[in-house]
Write a protein that holds these residues in place. Structure first.
Motif, mmCIF file in Angstrom:
data_model
loop_
_atom_site.group_PDB
_atom_site.id
_atom_site.type_symbol
_atom_site.label_atom_id
_atom_site.label_comp_id
_atom_site.label_asym_id
_atom_site.label_seq_id
_atom_site.Cartn_x
_atom_site.Cartn_y
_atom_site.Cartn_z
ATOM 1 N N CYS A 1 72.146 80.124 3.221
ATOM 2 C CA CYS A 1 72.007 79.574 4.628
ATOM 3 C C CYS A 1 70.554 79.351 4.963
ATOM 4 C CB CYS A 1 72.601 80.605 5.643
ATOM 5 S SG CYS A 1 71.512 82.081 5.871
ATOM 6 N N ALA B 1 60.987 80.483 11.210
ATOM 7 C CA ALA B 1 60.920 81.119 12.492
ATOM 8 C C ALA B 1 59.358 81.030 12.778
ATOM 9 C CB ALA B 1 61.382 82.544 12.475
ATOM 10 N N THR C 1 74.124 82.323 9.089
ATOM 11 C CA THR C 1 74.688 81.204 9.885
ATOM 12 C C THR C 1 76.110 80.727 9.222
ATOM 13 O OG1 THR C 1 73.518 79.537 8.070
ATOM 14 C CG2 THR C 1 72.469 80.279 10.375
ATOM 15 N N ILE D 1 75.955 82.086 14.640
ATOM 16 C CA ILE D 1 74.891 82.475 14.254
ATOM 17 C C ILE D 1 75.042 84.026 14.289
ATOM 18 C CG2 ILE D 1 72.359 82.696 14.356
ATOM 19 C CD1 ILE D 1 72.288 79.637 15.195
ATOM 20 N N VAL E 1 68.804 86.687 9.483
ATOM 21 C CA VAL E 1 69.752 85.585 10.217
ATOM 22 C C VAL E 1 70.884 85.064 9.270
ATOM 23 C CG1 VAL E 1 69.877 83.199 11.029
ATOM 24 C CG2 VAL E 1 68.130 84.830 11.674
ATOM 25 N N PHE F 1 63.656 80.912 16.583
ATOM 26 C CA PHE F 1 64.275 80.489 15.094
ATOM 27 C C PHE F 1 64.898 79.001 15.225
ATOM 28 C CE2 PHE F 1 64.755 84.981 15.385
ATOM 29 C CZ PHE F 1 64.396 85.506 14.275
ATOM 30 N N TYR F 2 64.504 78.305 14.245
ATOM 31 C CA TYR F 2 65.004 76.862 14.094
ATOM 32 C C TYR F 2 65.984 76.533 13.136
ATOM 33 C CZ TYR F 2 60.626 76.529 16.858
ATOM 34 O OH TYR F 2 59.561 76.731 17.711
ATOM 35 N N PHE F 3 67.029 75.766 13.397
ATOM 36 C CA PHE F 3 68.103 75.596 12.459
ATOM 37 C C PHE F 3 68.209 74.129 12.399
ATOM 38 C CE2 PHE F 3 68.706 79.360 14.970
ATOM 39 C CZ PHE F 3 68.942 80.086 13.995
ATOM 40 N N SER G 1 65.808 83.866 4.929
ATOM 41 C CA SER G 1 66.554 84.165 5.838
ATOM 42 C C SER G 1 66.285 85.490 6.448
ATOM 43 C CB SER G 1 68.031 84.107 5.618
ATOM 44 O OG SER G 1 68.541 84.983 4.507
ATOM 45 N N LYS H 1 72.222 75.613 8.741
ATOM 46 C CA LYS H 1 71.243 76.319 7.891
ATOM 47 C C LYS H 1 69.844 76.571 8.907
ATOM 48 C CE LYS H 1 72.262 74.390 3.433
ATOM 49 N NZ LYS H 1 72.829 75.609 2.613
ATOM 50 N N VAL H 2 69.185 77.702 8.547
ATOM 51 C CA VAL H 2 67.839 78.295 9.097
ATOM 52 C C VAL H 2 66.692 77.686 8.584
ATOM 53 C CG1 VAL H 2 67.940 80.429 7.652
ATOM 54 C CG2 VAL H 2 66.760 80.185 10.030
#
Length: 746
Positions: A415, A402, A393, A462, A391, A442-444, A427, A398-399
């Motif tokens: 990121c 998951a 971004t 993304i 991932v 996926f959580y940001f 990531s 930012k990530v």
């Protein structure tokens, strides 16, 4: 806002499709996590495939050329929108201009698939691990299914066979004069080096030696002969004991074999288990039948004698498989538990399949097993192997992590957020097995400071980069790049709320709740869900303080509380009447399916069939049940046809066989046809139930519906209002009234 368009073209749906411009505003306003549900192998008819490698940014982000890059055609350069790095186009892009662009720069091609021009790797490996501690009829049904599968597997794919009972047998399929196998004691300690010492050097066992793993078209006759001659485990046990099964040893031999022969090659260890492990490493219950297998209560009270040690053992097996890129599947077919609770992490880490059925002779197993080998339109299997998802971004994003069937690669790039959600701190994730339903959450987080002004007309970006081996042995890179708009802090709140997707939000919250079940008490998780729901509705509903009658929730928030009501009551959070194996299976499935399938699990669908017209969707409540109608319930795991009392009486009287009652016959056929359509498409194959009102199996419907008519509130009892449910559970109306009360008080 059309939330489905992104899912149709890119396989992506977000909880919020417009984003605040600062961390502070996001904390205040995004009371459901900012997240995305992504299906890497989503099949879109518009998917573009190109036969060359992707062009990557030379900056630290390592992103891939996409429609949001700016290009300077005269200078043959492009600017990465993720890190703003200037990059030079290589020589083979020399013909580029504002008119002639490569496919990846067209604005509508946000998902593109690259087929790398490399030498083909070996076709995938299918290593069967077969339990022979089964009754004779079950063993025959299983071997018949395995024989059938040989005609479905690609001809050049490699196949291997391991059987286990009191001992483990590894068959040398390359030796065709007679069945030849190597035997490992089931209760002895085992190390990977033991396998090498016993079978020869790693070089002599490599994939091309065709000793233990042989192409399907070369060993089909020999393997079929072996399967036909397999007998039940010869180690007999008395009637008061369980069969001896060294399941843990079988997995260890299988994983070590593939690790030695085919590291980093697409492979599936397909295990078929008909009972619990009773000896050797990974044991989940003792041999004595008088010793019951652990329950939820035993686990909660720390009385599960073997569970903790077995869980750690199978988890280590999973980690070993991940290091070589191999998936582990479990087909559990037994009326008793087999230990899915202890083995769950092994399958989750590797992205394998998990199927729970009553018997190997049951359609739930046989149909599910066949569907794994379903071919695509170009006659290839719909599977991916040895995959990795990265991932990337853009700035200010930012990530966090998951949630899904994957494992961390520990790639802590710029990121990556310090705030971890799910499998965080990276990531990039490893996924050993992919199919068209494999979906990852996926959580940001918004990382921009409150006083930092966003550049005008900027957007959040993304990029999901999925690398995998397909069933034909080709190396594929699929790139999906999505863009969402920022919402200025001073803009009306409607600009943000119009981008709220309540369906995706419900699924992201459900995955978070399930992730919490590994370490938190169920009561605490339910309180957390309630607290988050109250915060959300009190923020976005229209009301006057302390006036519950003034409460109004806008359309794109209106059904979210109902999803939360059904989630709280679901088998994912309530373990009453479910075994640990069943709970593990239900949670496993919610963590792998897309939004629409997950919603069916959370809030099942109900269709009503009457003489008054075509079938219509019904509210999932006790008041939807009537004597003169038929209901079709789909919980994803069960497909149930429920006939009202009058309909059942007419059917038993044979009216459907009388030509004068053709309309009644048509009424009985309609739900069966619709149920057959669901069963045909669903994986794994659901349990199919036909039942009548007041029958024993009607409990599946009564346990699912909203109990708005009970023995306490339907006095005097009036059956015409619906079915009376004997329960003390709170119904949806009471739940929503309490929610409004707390919201207006906040």
């Amino acid at each position: 806002m059309d939330f489905y368009k992104g899912e149709e073209t890119d396989g992506v749906r977000f909880s919020w499709n417009r984003w605040p411009t600062s961390r502070v505003e996001a904390t205040r306003k995004l009371l459901v996590p900012l997240g995305a549900m992504y299906t890497p192998l989503h099949q879109s008819p518009e998917l573009t495939k190109v036969p060359y490698p992707p062009l990557r940014c030379k900056g630290l982000c390592n992103a891939i050329l996409n429609p949001y890059c700016s290009i300077a055609a005269p200078f043959k350069t492009w600017v990465c929108p993720f890190c703003l790095q200037h990059n030079q186009f290589p020589n083979h892009y020399s013909g580029i201009s504002d008119v002639h662009k490569p496919a990846e720069l067209y604005p509508n091609l946000t998902t593109i698939e690259y087929e790398l021009p490399t030498n083909d790797t070996a076709l995938p490996i299918y290593l069967f691990v077969v339990d022979i501690g089964l009754p004779d009829d079950e063993l025959r049904a299983l071997t018949d299914s395995l024989t059938m599968s040989l005609s479905l597997i690609p001809e050049n794919a490699y196949v291997g066979l391991i059987t286990f009972g009191s001992m483990v047998q590894l068959y040398e399929l390359g030796f065709t004069a007679c069945p030849k196998s190597y035997v490992f004691r089931g209760n002895a300690p085992f190390k990977a080096t033991t396998l090498i010492d016993k079978l020869g050097s790693a070089e002599s066992m490599n994939l091309m030696s065709k000793k233990f793993l042989v192409p399907a078209n070369e060993c089909e006759f020999h393997l079929t002969s072996i399967l036909e001659e397999i007998q039940k485990d010869p180690c007999r046990v008395s009637s008061d004991k369980r069969p001896l099964r060294c399941t843990g040893m079988a997995f260890s031999v299988a994983v070590s074999l593939l690790q030695a022969i085919a590291p980093n090659t697409g492979a599936r260890i397909m295990s078929f288990i008909g009972g619990p492990a009773t000896q050797g490493p990974g044991i989940v219950v003792g041999e004595e039948l008088k010793e019951p297998i652990r329950s939820h209560n035993d686990i909660q009270k720390g009385k599960a004698k073997y569970s903790s040690k077995a869980y750690q053992y199978y988890k280590s097996i999973g980690e070993q498989a991940v290091s070589s890129g191999h998936a582990i599947d479990i087909f559990s077919c037994s009326l008793d538990q087999v230990g899915l609770y202890e083995m769950r992490e092994m399958v989750k880490l590797t992205g394998g399949f998990m199927v729970l059925a009553d018997a190997f002779s049951h359609p739930m197993f046989q149909q599910s097993f066949q569907k794994i080998f379903t071919r695509d339109t170009d006659a290839s299997l719909k599977l991916g192997y040895n995959a990795e998802i990265q991932v990337v971004t853009s700035m200010y994003l930012k990530v966090c992590g998951a949630i899904g069937h994957m494992s961390s690669k520990g790639a802590k790039t710029s990121c990556v957020s310090e705030n971890e959600i799910g499998i965080g701190g990276t990531s990039s994730w490893k996924i050993c097995g992919l199919d068209q339903n494999s979906t990852f959450a996926f959580y940001f987080e918004i990382a921009n400071q409150h006083n930092n002004q966003m550049p005008p007309d900027s957007s959040g970006l993304i990029q999901f980069i999925t690398s995998y081996q397909n069933a034909a042995g080709k190396q594929i890179v699929r790139v999906t790049t999505v863009k969402r708009d920022w919402v200025d802090n001073n803009a009306p709140i409607q600009h943000l709320t119009q981008g709220f997707d309540q369906e995706t939000s419900a699924v992201l919250m459900a995955r978070l709740a399930i992730f919490k079940t590994e370490n938190e008490e169920l009561q605490d998780i339910t309180r957390w869900l309630d607290k988050m729901l109250i915060k959300l509705v009190s923020r976005y509903a229209d009301y006057k303080k302390e006036d519950i009658r003034s409460f109004n929730l806008s359309e794109n928030f209106s059904i979210y509380p109902t999803f939360m009501f059904h989630l709280r009551r679901s088998n994912f959070l309530q373990v009453f009447n479910n075994s640990p194996d069943e709970s593990s299976f239900y949670r496993f499935m919610l963590n792998r399916e897309n939004v629409s399938n997950s919603l069916v699990m959370i809030q099942p669908t109900l269709e009503k069939y009457t003489f008054n017209g075509p079938p219509r969707p019904e509210v999932l409540s006790a008041s939807s049940i009537s004597n003169d109608s038929i209901l079709l319930l789909d919980t994803f795991f069960h497909v149930l046809i429920f006939s009202g009392e009058t309909i059942a009486q007419w059917r038993k009287a044979g009216y459907d066989k009388d030509p004068n009652y053709q309309n009644f016959r048509d009424l009985l056929i309609a739900p069966k046809q619709d149920a057959a359509a669901i069963l045909k498409e669903r994986f794994p194959y659901p349990r199919y139930i036909e039942c009548d009102q007041h029958s024993g199996e009607a409990r599946f419907l009564l346990a699912t519906i909203d109990p708005n008519i009970t023995h306490t509130n339907n006095i005097p009892q009036d059956p015409s209002k619906g079915e009376i449910v004997f329960t003390e559970d709170v119904n949806l109306h009471v739940f929503l009234e309490h929610l409004k009360k707390f919201a207006v008080q906040s």
